[in-house]
Design a protein around this motif. Structure first.
Motif, PDB file in Angstrom:
ATOM      1  N   GLU A   1       0.826  -1.217   0.000  1.00 26.58           N
ATOM      2  CA  GLU A   1       0.000   0.000   0.000  1.00 26.58           C
ATOM      3  C   GLU A   1       0.855   1.259   0.000  1.00 26.58           C
TER       4      GLU A   1
ATOM      5  N   THR B   1      -3.747   1.590  -7.180  1.00 27.81           N
ATOM      6  CA  THR B   1      -3.917   1.165  -5.788  1.00 27.81           C
ATOM      7  C   THR B   1      -4.960   1.999  -5.057  1.00 27.81           C
ATOM      8  N   ASN B   2      -4.864   3.316  -5.116  1.00 30.33           N
ATOM      9  CA  ASN B   2      -5.822   4.179  -4.404  1.00 30.33           C
ATOM     10  C   ASN B   2      -7.231   4.016  -4.953  1.00 30.33           C
TER      11      ASN B   2
ATOM     12  N   ARG C   1      -8.787   0.843  -3.548  1.00 27.77           N
ATOM     13  CA  ARG C   1      -9.261   1.041  -2.172  1.00 27.77           C
ATOM     14  C   ARG C   1     -10.559   1.850  -2.151  1.00 27.77           C
ATOM     15  N   GLU C   2     -10.580   2.933  -2.906  1.00 30.31           N
ATOM     16  CA  GLU C   2     -11.746   3.811  -2.888  1.00 30.31           C
ATOM     17  C   GLU C   2     -12.975   3.142  -3.480  1.00 30.31           C
TER      18      GLU C   2
ATOM     19  N   ASP D   1     -16.028   4.245   1.655  1.00 33.56           N
ATOM     20  CA  ASP D   1     -15.488   4.667   2.950  1.00 33.56           C
ATOM     21  C   ASP D   1     -16.273   3.997   4.073  1.00 33.56           C
TER      22      ASP D   1
ATOM     23  N   GLN E   1     -12.737   6.371   6.130  1.00 29.88           N
ATOM     24  CA  GLN E   1     -11.792   5.905   5.130  1.00 29.88           C
ATOM     25  C   GLN E   1     -12.289   4.615   4.476  1.00 29.88           C
ATOM     26  N   PRO E   2     -11.708   4.276   3.312  1.00 28.99           N
ATOM     27  CA  PRO E   2     -11.993   2.954   2.730  1.00 28.99           C
ATOM     28  C   PRO E   2     -11.272   1.878   3.517  1.00 28.99           C
TER      29      PRO E   2
ATOM     30  N   THR F   1      -8.568  -0.921   4.560  1.00 30.49           N
ATOM     31  CA  THR F   1      -7.141  -1.026   4.277  1.00 30.49           C
ATOM     32  C   THR F   1      -6.917  -2.087   3.210  1.00 30.49           C
ATOM     33  N   LEU F   2      -5.743  -2.037   2.609  1.00 34.31           N
ATOM     34  CA  LEU F   2      -5.418  -3.043   1.602  1.00 34.31           C
ATOM     35  C   LEU F   2      -5.381  -4.439   2.220  1.00 34.31           C
TER      36      LEU F   2
ATOM     37  N   GLU G   1      -7.336  -5.512   4.631  1.00 30.90           N
ATOM     38  CA  GLU G   1      -8.728  -5.956   4.737  1.00 30.90           C
ATOM     39  C   GLU G   1      -9.276  -6.380   3.378  1.00 30.90           C
ATOM     40  N   ILE G   2      -8.950  -5.607   2.339  1.00 32.83           N
ATOM     41  CA  ILE G   2      -9.411  -5.942   0.993  1.00 32.83           C
ATOM     42  C   ILE G   2      -8.821  -7.283   0.555  1.00 32.83           C
TER      43      ILE G   2
END
Length: 298
Positions: free
Chosen positions: A193, A213-214, A217-218, A222, A281-282, A284-285, A287-288
């Motif tokens: 990340e 990457t961003n 996440r987005e 959020d 926030q979205p 975290t990587l 969590e994804i």
């Protein structure tokens, strides 16, 4: 620029990589993630021509990538390998010469690279006399000292402590600033990340995430809130759409059913005025990754 188009590879009945495509531009870093056996190392070996794909193509600057392009590559394999009886200088000079860099040039650069990676040892020390951590740094130097245009690092952060991981990140960022296209795999989502411009996630050979990457996440919304307020955990959990509340330091982390729930949380938390923290926030990587890989958070 590296282009990978529709790569496929199977071993018997096992499909190791399926219809994989991505691009890494000059001066760009791609983080390749996935559980063990997802197809990461197979991907690297096909790019380098160490494995022949069943279908698909690999291009470098618009032409098919061949062994003639090997001199522009810096490759750190997952299986580390150094000649223990060689000195640090002999080892690094040998690997750099295989990539077309003259020994005199390598020797001139070596002290700077050893200082950059904080190697505890001298260039005249034998590899066998260094600690395992410093041996790993020497192999990293041997991978990068010829300043390759294409850098492929298979689990480079493995076994590195936070200080040395940061030194490696700096080395990767330096090559990026010089225009190198960089791919690395890692199980540490924090590293991915932090430095990856793009992200590719494999699951059993299939591509499940591919993009900036961003933006990835987005795209998940959020759905996390960090909050410090007078509200208790019970009061926060009672808000419709709050799925969980976890205590952390002086506040709470909330997971939401959808981003709109954040408005209700904010309204409840600020009904009496100022609060110290509210950050939506979205995921975290990490969590994804767990969501897409089917790994429990517990």
């Amino acid at each position: 620029m590296l282009q990978v188009k529709n790569l496929n590879k199977s071993f018997g009945q096992m499909q190791a990589v399926s219809n994989e495509s991505f691009t890494v531009n000059d001066g760009e870093i791609l983080g390749l993630i996935g559980q063990n056996g997802a197809g990461k190392t197979t991907t690297f070996r096909m790019i380098l021509g160490l494995l022949k794909p069943d279908a698909g193509s690999v291009f470098w600057n618009g032409h098919p990538f061949t062994r003639k392009d090997q001199d522009i590559v810096g490759f750190l394999p997952e299986e580390r390998g150094l000649y223990l009886k060689m000195t640090v200088e002999e080892q690094v000079v040998y690997f750099a010469e295989l990539r077309g860099q003259k020994p005199a040039v390598t020797k001139q650069k070596l002290d700077d690279w050893m200082q950059r990676f904080a190697v505890k040892g001298k260039r005249t020390d034998k590899i066998k006399d260094l600690s395992k951590g410093n041996q790993q740094k020497v192999q990293l130097i041997a991978t990068l000292i010829h300043e390759p245009k294409l850098v492929i690092l298979d689990e480079p952060f493995s076994s590195l402590d936070p200080v040395n991981a940061s030194l490696l990140e700096d080395g990767i960022e330096r090559l990026k600033s010089q225009g190198s296209a960089i791919i690395f795999s890692s199980h540490d989502m924090g590293n991915v990340e932090k430095i990856s411009d793009k992200l590719l996630m494999l699951r059993q050979g299939e591509t499940v995430l591919n993009g900036v990457t961003n933006e990835i996440r987005e795209s998940f919304g959020d759905t996390r809130i960090f909050i410090q307020s007078p509200l208790t955990a019970e009061e926060l959990l009672a808000i419709d759409g709050v799925l969980s509340v976890k205590k952390y330091q002086n506040g709470f982390e909330l997971k939401l059913a959808n981003p709109e729930v954040g408005k209700a949380v904010f309204a409840a938390a600020t009904k009496d005025g100022y609060i110290r923290e509210f950050s939506q926030q979205p995921p975290t990587l990490d969590e994804i990754f767990r969501m897409k890989a089917g790994v429990s958070h517990e």
